[in-house]
Design an enzyme around this catalytic site. Sequence first.
Site, PDB file in Angstrom:
ATOM      1  N   GLU A   1       1.034  -9.866  -0.065  1.00 24.39           N
ATOM      2  CA  GLU A   1      -0.318 -10.444  -0.132  1.00 24.39           C
ATOM      3  C   GLU A   1      -0.597 -10.121  -1.640  1.00 24.39           C
ATOM      4  OE1 GLU A   1      -2.115  -8.813   3.425  1.00 24.39           O
ATOM      5  OE2 GLU A   1      -2.003  -6.622   2.655  1.00 24.39           O
TER       6      GLU A   1
ATOM      7  N   ALA B   1       0.777  -1.392  -0.001  1.00 24.38           N
ATOM      8  CA  ALA B   1      -0.015  -0.213  -0.099  1.00 24.38           C
ATOM      9  C   ALA B   1       0.537   1.106  -0.189  1.00 24.38           C
ATOM     10  CB  ALA B   1      -1.474   0.114   1.018  1.00 24.38           C
TER      11      ALA B   1
ATOM     12  N   GLU C   1       4.180  -4.486   8.691  1.00 17.66           N
ATOM     13  CA  GLU C   1       2.422  -4.106   8.965  1.00 17.66           C
ATOM     14  C   GLU C   1       2.608  -3.576  10.489  1.00 17.66           C
ATOM     15  OE1 GLU C   1       1.064  -5.450   4.711  1.00 17.66           O
ATOM     16  OE2 GLU C   1       2.262  -6.013   6.741  1.00 17.66           O
TER      17      GLU C   1
ATOM     18  N   GLY D   1       1.730  -5.453   1.333  1.00 19.18           N
ATOM     19  CA  GLY D   1       0.364  -5.315   0.555  1.00 19.18           C
ATOM     20  C   GLY D   1       1.601  -6.302  -1.532  1.00 19.18           C
TER      21      GLY D   1
END
Length: 263
Positions: free
Chosen positions: A117, A71, A137, A114
């Site tokens: 992910e 992100a 994170e 991310g």
Amino acid sequence: MADNSSEDVLLYDIVDRHIAVLRFNRPQARNAVNGELANAMVAAIERTEADPAIRVVVLTSAAPGMFSAGADLKVVSAGRVHELRPGDGGFAGLIDASRAKPWIAAVDGPALGGGMEMALACDMIVASIDSRFGLPEVKRGLMANAGGVHRIARVLPRNIAIEMVATGDPISAAEAADYGMVNRLVASDRVMDEALDLARAIVANAPVSVQESIACTRMAGDHSDVEMRRISRDGMKRVMATEDSKEGPRAFVEKRAPTWTGR
């Protein structure tokens, strides 16, 4: 075959007629996902799913030495997280998106937060020996909530997965390969070649057979054996209703390569 402008944040190419290659193209931000990239991903997924000629999708980076930093924290810090989750696709428009076709993540360099992910949201991973995978994170007071904290436990041993999400520290691609998370581990300059070789091995098979087979395999951890037998039988019915289910045995008897129609 390319269909992009130089300003595109997600490049779309077609290789060998049946392989779509999506390339992150925000090198100045280490391919971090912003709203523009997330919306471009939604459009790309819709395009690949709607095009019957596309049988495999490869997700990678236009710039060597990086996959995605996840992100865009500038967007997150501005309180605009919703921009990163357009429609029903979840983070980057990808994580929760419904996709029938197999996806291969071709990773060279860091796949963090991310980025990891998104790699986990793919069905297979080809990685360079220089790659790293991590969910940092917790180091930023956040949580890997785009599938990371539960998908990681499906592809890594439980204790290793817990250590990664609790410390935020990454593992090397070699470690990921040893644990079975990475399908193929190669030199940096071989990542795309290896990913395309894997894609071509899939393209050689009947498209509906591949899609129904991977649909069952994707669901295997979510259902009981009894339920999976029912799901598998339903998938087999759809496969047997295709022209390709007749073409495969016919080609074998005639000692020739099958010609798949995807119907």
